[in-house]
Design a protein around this motif. Structure first.
Motif, PDB file in Angstrom:
ATOM      1  N   LEU A  22     -12.138  -9.817 -15.080  1.00 45.07           N
ATOM      2  CA  LEU A  22     -13.440  -9.151 -15.108  1.00 45.07           C
ATOM      3  C   LEU A  22     -13.374  -7.789 -15.784  1.00 45.07           C
ATOM      4  N   TYR A  23     -12.278  -7.064 -15.543  1.00 45.09           N
ATOM      5  CA  TYR A  23     -12.160  -5.688 -16.025  1.00 45.09           C
ATOM      6  C   TYR A  23     -10.842  -5.494 -16.778  1.00 45.09           C
ATOM      7  N   PRO A  24     -10.677  -6.139 -17.936  1.00 44.26           N
ATOM      8  CA  PRO A  24      -9.406  -6.002 -18.666  1.00 44.26           C
ATOM      9  C   PRO A  24      -9.097  -4.560 -19.037  1.00 44.26           C
ATOM     10  N   GLN A  25     -10.140  -3.739 -19.185  1.00 48.92           N
ATOM     11  CA  GLN A  25      -9.921  -2.334 -19.512  1.00 48.92           C
ATOM     12  C   GLN A  25      -9.282  -1.577 -18.352  1.00 48.92           C
ATOM     13  N   ASN A  26      -9.342  -2.153 -17.138  1.00 50.95           N
ATOM     14  CA  ASN A  26      -8.782  -1.497 -15.958  1.00 50.95           C
ATOM     15  C   ASN A  26      -7.337  -1.894 -15.672  1.00 50.95           C
ATOM     16  N   VAL A  27      -6.798  -2.852 -16.433  1.00 47.14           N
ATOM     17  CA  VAL A  27      -5.450  -3.347 -16.136  1.00 47.14           C
ATOM     18  C   VAL A  27      -4.398  -2.235 -16.162  1.00 47.14           C
ATOM     19  N   PRO A  28      -4.418  -1.312 -17.140  1.00 44.64           N
ATOM     20  CA  PRO A  28      -3.434  -0.224 -17.083  1.00 44.64           C
ATOM     21  C   PRO A  28      -3.517   0.588 -15.793  1.00 44.64           C
ATOM     22  N   GLY A  29      -4.748   0.822 -15.322  1.00 46.42           N
ATOM     23  CA  GLY A  29      -4.910   1.549 -14.070  1.00 46.42           C
ATOM     24  C   GLY A  29      -4.378   0.767 -12.882  1.00 46.42           C
ATOM     25  N   MET A  30      -4.613  -0.544 -12.890  1.00 50.43           N
ATOM     26  CA  MET A  30      -4.080  -1.397 -11.824  1.00 50.43           C
ATOM     27  C   MET A  30      -2.563  -1.349 -11.802  1.00 50.43           C
ATOM     28  N   GLN A  31      -1.967  -1.413 -12.988  1.00 47.54           N
ATOM     29  CA  GLN A  31      -0.507  -1.382 -13.059  1.00 47.54           C
ATOM     30  C   GLN A  31       0.037  -0.044 -12.573  1.00 47.54           C
ATOM     31  N   ARG A  32      -0.653   1.044 -12.917  1.00 42.39           N
ATOM     32  CA  ARG A  32      -0.192   2.362 -12.489  1.00 42.39           C
ATOM     33  C   ARG A  32      -0.210   2.491 -10.968  1.00 42.39           C
ATOM     34  N   GLN A  33      -1.222   1.905 -10.337  1.00 40.24           N
ATOM     35  CA  GLN A  33      -1.372   2.038  -8.889  1.00 40.24           C
ATOM     36  C   GLN A  33      -0.613   0.959  -8.123  1.00 40.24           C
ATOM     37  N   LEU A  34      -0.096  -0.042  -8.809  1.00 39.71           N
ATOM     38  CA  LEU A  34       0.507  -1.205  -8.145  1.00 39.71           C
ATOM     39  C   LEU A  34       1.575  -0.835  -7.112  1.00 39.71           C
ATOM     40  N   PRO A  35       2.475   0.139  -7.374  1.00 41.28           N
ATOM     41  CA  PRO A  35       3.493   0.462  -6.361  1.00 41.28           C
ATOM     42  C   PRO A  35       2.929   0.953  -5.033  1.00 41.28           C
ATOM     43  N   LEU A  36       1.666   1.386  -5.008  1.00 42.62           N
ATOM     44  CA  LEU A  36       1.079   1.833  -3.748  1.00 42.62           C
ATOM     45  C   LEU A  36       0.784   0.677  -2.799  1.00 42.62           C
ATOM     46  N   TYR A  37       0.605  -0.532  -3.335  1.00 43.78           N
ATOM     47  CA  TYR A  37       0.162  -1.647  -2.491  1.00 43.78           C
ATOM     48  C   TYR A  37       1.189  -2.068  -1.440  1.00 43.78           C
ATOM     49  N   PRO A  38       2.455  -2.318  -1.795  1.00 43.81           N
ATOM     50  CA  PRO A  38       3.411  -2.628  -0.716  1.00 43.81           C
ATOM     51  C   PRO A  38       3.569  -1.475   0.266  1.00 43.81           C
ATOM     52  N   LYS A  39       3.478  -0.248  -0.236  1.00 45.50           N
ATOM     53  CA  LYS A  39       3.530   0.917   0.652  1.00 45.50           C
ATOM     54  C   LYS A  39       2.325   0.906   1.594  1.00 45.50           C
ATOM     55  N   ALA A  40       1.173   0.474   1.088  1.00 46.80           N
ATOM     56  CA  ALA A  40      -0.037   0.429   1.911  1.00 46.80           C
ATOM     57  C   ALA A  40       0.077  -0.608   3.025  1.00 46.80           C
ATOM     58  N   VAL A  41       0.707  -1.737   2.733  1.00 41.35           N
ATOM     59  CA  VAL A  41       0.905  -2.757   3.772  1.00 41.35           C
ATOM     60  C   VAL A  41       1.808  -2.213   4.877  1.00 41.35           C
ATOM     61  N   ARG A  42       2.874  -1.530   4.490  1.00 39.37           N
ATOM     62  CA  ARG A  42       3.754  -0.923   5.495  1.00 39.37           C
ATOM     63  C   ARG A  42       3.002   0.143   6.300  1.00 39.37           C
ATOM     64  N   PHE A  43       2.093   0.852   5.644  1.00 41.30           N
ATOM     65  CA  PHE A  43       1.321   1.871   6.346  1.00 41.30           C
ATOM     66  C   PHE A  43       0.410   1.227   7.381  1.00 41.30           C
ATOM     67  N   TRP A  44      -0.185   0.082   7.049  1.00 42.53           N
ATOM     68  CA  TRP A  44      -0.990  -0.653   8.023  1.00 42.53           C
ATOM     69  C   TRP A  44      -0.145  -1.020   9.248  1.00 42.53           C
ATOM     70  N   GLN A  45       1.063  -1.494   9.007  1.00 40.36           N
ATOM     71  CA  GLN A  45       1.941  -1.867  10.117  1.00 40.36           C
ATOM     72  C   GLN A  45       2.268  -0.665  10.995  1.00 40.36           C
ATOM     73  N   ALA A  46       2.511   0.484  10.358  1.00 38.27           N
ATOM     74  CA  ALA A  46       2.810   1.700  11.109  1.00 38.27           C
ATOM     75  C   ALA A  46       1.588   2.174  11.897  1.00 38.27           C
ATOM     76  N   LEU A  47       0.387   2.043  11.317  1.00 40.27           N
ATOM     77  CA  LEU A  47      -0.827   2.458  12.000  1.00 40.27           C
ATOM     78  C   LEU A  47      -1.089   1.573  13.221  1.00 40.27           C
ATOM     79  N   GLU A  48      -0.843   0.296  13.069  1.00 35.78           N
ATOM     80  CA  GLU A  48      -0.996  -0.623  14.201  1.00 35.78           C
ATOM     81  C   GLU A  48      -0.116  -0.187  15.375  1.00 35.78           C
ATOM     82  N   LYS A  49       1.125   0.136  15.072  1.00 32.38           N
ATOM     83  CA  LYS A  49       2.059   0.583  16.105  1.00 32.38           C
ATOM     84  C   LYS A  49       1.623   1.924  16.686  1.00 32.38           C
ATOM     85  N   LYS A  50       1.195   2.828  15.824  1.00 34.23           N
ATOM     86  CA  LYS A  50       0.770   4.170  16.246  1.00 34.23           C
ATOM     87  C   LYS A  50      -0.393   4.113  17.235  1.00 34.23           C
ATOM     88  N   LEU A  51      -1.344   3.219  16.975  1.00 34.58           N
ATOM     89  CA  LEU A  51      -2.531   3.124  17.817  1.00 34.58           C
ATOM     90  C   LEU A  51      -2.318   2.205  19.017  1.00 34.58           C
TER      91      LEU A  51
END
Length: 379
Positions: free
Chosen positions: A60-89
């Motif tokens: 849908l947004y081929p012009q956004n692919v470079p931005g997606m690639q730049r942010q991609l390393p945040l996604y696995p970190k975000a999943v781990r953050f969800w797991q930590a938040l679950e434990k925290k709460l």
């Protein structure tokens, strides 16, 4: 807390705004959260924890692919953050990180997945390509049309209803002032900070302002002279009656709009980006019959065993798209103003994005180089 005790006003009560408010309150700030109470992204989310690049957004947004690639390393970190938040709460978010499958039905689609996987490995994702024999062992629920898939081992799912309720209880326990069902009408910059007037005529002031308003950001930011090209993308979703455990992964498609996942309740959520409409005076996301039919038909094609199940509910939500990357952090031209808009798959990135913005509000290290996510890139 009185009006004079408000240090920060957060506008937007989705998962991002709620978490920003919570993290700031934990740090001792007096926080008010204002939310119009309209169904949007977080309240309608289907519960996917996305990590790999989604083919739908790439198409849908081929012009956004470079931005997606730049942010991609945040996604696995975000999943781990969800797991930590679950434990925290001390809550049960029903997080399952069993991996995500992006399936292919043709050799062309499989070649696309090979190319995509190679790029993702370079960016640090743990992915692999599976053939049909692998899928017969790992995901026998997939139909005969599927010839292979990419697996991303960090992907998974959660129950957003459980998450949203637990985060809301957390805010209450922290003493965050909640102004729910109250839209912001005007924003003004004053010598001492910000003046916020709601549609009910209430006026509040604070030294700092965080806009976590997703697709509703553009008109509010415009009142402060800031251009943020956030746009709403209304999407359709379905959920089936409960059945025995069947689908253990987050399932997507290399070329077609579909996501499948099964909750702990046994219900199967069918999403993937089929369009919905925004209608009425309140601009409410509304389902479309053609999307319901097409979404369910494709789901049955990919996983034929779900064919006998009844769809018990269908609804629409809103995804927010900007340029493939989040809009996170301060505005140099308006002191005290911060934005908190995650990138695509915003629910996945929500708590992590909120944590980074909250740290910037507090003058702390956000833990990442935020240059690429600055709101000033649109100036």
């Amino acid at each position: 807390m009185t009006r004079n005790d408000i240090d920060v006003i957060v506008v937007g009560g989705g998962v991002v705004g709620n978490c920003v408010a919570g993290f700031l309150a934990e740090a001792g700030k007096g926080v008010m959260l204002i939310d119009e109470g309209k169904g949007g992204g977080s309240t309608a989310n289907a519960g996917s924890l996305h990590v790999q690049m989604q083919s739908r957004f790439m198409q849908l947004y081929p012009q956004n692919v470079p931005g997606m690639q730049r942010q991609l390393p945040l996604y696995p970190k975000a999943v781990r953050f969800w797991q930590a938040l679950e434990k925290k709460l001390g809550a049960d978010f029903e997080i399952k990180k069993n991996g995500g499958l992006m399936v292919a039905e043709t050799e062309e689609q499989l070649a696309f997945l090979h190319t995509k996987a190679a790029q993702e490995r370079l960016l640090g994702l743990e992915v692999d390509i599976l053939d049909r024999a692998d899928l017969d062992r790992m995901a026998p629920y997939l139909g005969p049309a599927v010839i292979g898939a990419e697996i991303c081992f960090d992907e998974g799912k959660l129950n957003p209803l459980q998450c949203n309720a637990a985060i809301h209880r957390w805010l209450i326990s922290l003493g965050v002032v909640l102004r729910e069902g109250e839209a912001v009408k005007t924003l003004k910059r004053e010598a001492s900070g910000f003046r916020v007037e709601t549609a009910r005529g209430a006026v509040f002031r604070s030294g700092m302002l965080v806009l976590a308003t997703a697709a509703g950001t553009a008109p509010l930011a415009g009142q402060l002279g800031i251009h943020i090209p956030a746009r709403a993308e209304p999407l359709h979703m379905n959920i089936t009656e409960a059945t025995a455990p069947m689908i253990g992964h987050l399932v997507q498609h290399a070329d077609r709009m579909i996501t499948l996942k099964q909750f702990a309740t046994g219900q199967i959520v069918i999403g993937g980006g089929w369009p919905a409409d925004i209608v009425g005076d309140r601009n409410h996301p509304t389902v479309r019959l053609d999307s319901l039919i097409a979404n369910a038909t494709l789901a049955r094609h990919i996983a034929p065993q779900i064919a006998p199940l009844r769809i018990i509910r269908t609804w629409a939500g809103v995804n927010t798209s900007v340029d493939g990357k989040g809009v996170l952090g301060p505005v140099s031209s308006v002191e005290g103003l911060h934005f908190a808009i995650p990138g695509d798959a915003g629910y996945t990135l929500g708590p992590l994005s909120a944590d980074m913005v909250a740290n910037m509000v507090l003058g702390r290290d956000p833990g990442e180089d935020m240059t690429d996510y600055t709101p000033m890139r649109f100036a």
